[in-house]
Scaffold this motif. Structure first.
Motif, short mmCIF file in Angstrom:
data_model
loop_
_atom_site.label_atom_id
_atom_site.label_comp_id
_atom_site.label_asym_id
_atom_site.label_seq_id
_atom_site.Cartn_x
_atom_site.Cartn_y
_atom_site.Cartn_z
N LEU A 1 -1.14 3.18 4.30
CA LEU A 1 -1.26 4.14 3.20
C LEU A 1 -0.68 3.61 1.89
O LEU A 1 -1.07 4.07 0.82
CB LEU A 1 -0.58 5.45 3.59
CG LEU A 1 -1.31 6.27 4.65
CD1 LEU A 1 -0.50 7.50 5.03
CD2 LEU A 1 -2.69 6.70 4.18
N MET A 2 0.25 2.66 1.95
CA MET A 2 0.81 2.10 0.71
C MET A 2 -0.28 1.51 -0.18
O MET A 2 -0.35 1.78 -1.37
CB MET A 2 1.85 1.01 1.04
CG MET A 2 3.24 1.54 1.29
SD MET A 2 4.46 0.20 1.30
CE MET A 2 4.29 -0.43 2.95
N ASP A 3 -1.15 0.70 0.44
CA ASP A 3 -2.23 0.08 -0.34
C ASP A 3 -3.20 1.12 -0.87
O ASP A 3 -3.65 1.05 -2.02
CB ASP A 3 -2.97 -0.95 0.53
CG ASP A 3 -2.12 -2.16 0.86
OD1 ASP A 3 -1.24 -2.49 0.04
OD2 ASP A 3 -2.31 -2.77 1.92
N GLU A 4 -3.53 2.11 -0.04
CA GLU A 4 -4.45 3.18 -0.46
C GLU A 4 -3.86 3.96 -1.63
O GLU A 4 -4.56 4.30 -2.59
CB GLU A 4 -4.74 4.12 0.71
CG GLU A 4 -5.60 3.51 1.81
CD GLU A 4 -5.95 4.52 2.88
OE1 GLU A 4 -5.73 5.73 2.65
OE2 GLU A 4 -6.44 4.11 3.94
N LEU A 5 -2.58 4.26 -1.52
CA LEU A 5 -1.92 5.06 -2.55
C LEU A 5 -1.88 4.32 -3.87
O LEU A 5 -2.12 4.90 -4.94
CB LEU A 5 -0.51 5.43 -2.08
CG LEU A 5 0.24 6.52 -2.82
CD1 LEU A 5 -0.60 7.77 -2.98
CD2 LEU A 5 1.53 6.85 -2.08
N ARG A 6 -1.61 3.03 -3.83
CA ARG A 6 -1.59 2.23 -5.06
C ARG A 6 -2.95 2.28 -5.75
O ARG A 6 -3.03 2.48 -6.97
CB ARG A 6 -1.20 0.79 -4.72
CG ARG A 6 -1.24 -0.14 -5.93
CD ARG A 6 -0.80 -1.55 -5.58
NE ARG A 6 -1.03 -2.46 -6.70
CZ ARG A 6 -0.20 -2.59 -7.73
NH1 ARG A 6 0.90 -1.87 -7.80
NH2 ARG A 6 -0.47 -3.43 -8.71
#
Length: 347
Positions: free
Chosen positions: A170-175
């Protein structure tokens, strides 16, 4: 866009925030990074208008928000526990803020579907939030915060309750979502990896003060002091004294080091300094600079590198190397003078 000026806040008669100031530009995501109790969440609550500081101001486009109530600031807030309505389904949760504005039903429908598609939750629109996984609830909470098109988005440890694998995904998606929205965002976390992945700029807090405010790259390459270095995982620190400036040499308890990366600001001959030996500094090749004997204490395979722990004199250091080294062996090493930072701590 947002300008925070000289915030001071006390908690139980103790200073919690001590002169905090920073700006956030259009489309920029900044991460407030620090340990629990450093004042990160309090800063968000002051910006949102939920709490008032003892002194200091918050400006939006040069307008002081001191007398502007929470609902008129048009800021979005995403909490760590998501604060979703358990009795409402996904669509109703995301539509809540829009319906409070008495917007047309067709507009609300279109807007909710649009933000659910962005967070890949459109197929779940009629699902009860209590039936969703933690990651799915996180996406719904983000969609609800984005739906009213806030002027500023604030996220307080939004991935803190998720397991590691899901958090990394989710970190990459959120960025990407934050950049696509072009909404300025403030992201609070105590997790360094999260901050480095998501933030365009990191604001490092310790005991209510900003220690360093810079891009992730700048903070990693040139940490301001030993606290910053240790906090972001650079733990090879060694005390020394400047013996020469031309060439730059520092004496330490394990020997003298030649350094090519320059002096800290205002440092001079015979000043105490702290050497940061960067993770890639160790070499097994012969060199006439910074040569030492070391004992190998441990050697861990990381996939494409090995993390080797060594002892020099009575001090232990960890480095990344490209090949395994036998545990227990005595080795000759050199420390690259281009991979040493000199730090000074403000006492």
């Amino acid at each position: 866009m947002l300008s925070v000026k000289n915030l001071h806040k006390e908690y139980e008669n103790q200073p919690l925030l001590r002169g905090v100031s920073f700006d956030v530009q259009q489309g920029e995501t900044i991460c407030l990074l620090g340990r629990s109790g450093s004042g990160k969440s309090t800063i968000l609550r002051i910006i949102a208008g939920i709490e008032a500081p003892e002194s200091g101001d918050v400006f939006w486009n040069n307008q002081n928000l001191k007398d502007v109530p929470v609902h008129k600031r048009k800021f979005g807030f995403m909490f760590q526990d998501y604060a979703l309505f358990p009795h409402k389904n996904v669509f109703e949760n995301v539509a809540f803020g829009l319906k409070m504005q008495n917007l047309p039903v067709d507009f609300v429908e279109e807007k909710v579907n649009s933000v659910l598609a962005k967070v890949k939750m459109q197929e779940f629109r009629h699902r009860q939030v209590a039936d969703l996984s933690g990651g799915e609830q996180q996406r719904v909470a983000l969609a609800r915060a984005l739906a009213p098109e806030p002027r500023l988005l604030m996220l307080d440890e939004p991935l803190g309750a998720l397991d590691r694998n899901l958090r990394e995904k989710l970190m990459d998606e959120l960025r990407l979502l934050l950049h696509e929205s072009n909404i300025p965002a403030i992201y609070v976390t105590h997790d360094q990896e999260e901050a480095f992945t998501i933030g365009d700029r990191l604001v490092l807090l310790n005991e209510g003060q900003i220690i360093q405010n810079a891009s992730p790259e700048d903070i990693y390459q040139t940490p301001k002091n030993a606290w910053v270095a240790q906090f972001i995982g650079l733990s090879n620190l060694l005390e020394g004294v400047i013996q020469s400036t031309q060439p730059l040499m520092v004496s330490t308890r394990i020997g003298d080091f030649t350094i090519n990366t320059g002096l800290p600001q205002n440092a001079k001959l015979e000043d105490p300094v702290i050497l940061l030996l960067r993770p890639d500094a160790l070499s097994m090749t012969d060199s006439n600079l910074n040569q030492f004997q070391a004992q190998v204490l441990d050697d861990v395979f990381l996939g494409n590198q090995w993390r080797v722990k060594i002892r020099m004199s009575d001090l232990e250091f960890s480095f990344l190397v490209d090949q395994p080294i036998r545990i227990g062996s005595m080795i000759k090493i050199s420390i690259d003078p281009n991979q040493i930072n000199l730090l000074q701590d403000e006492k």
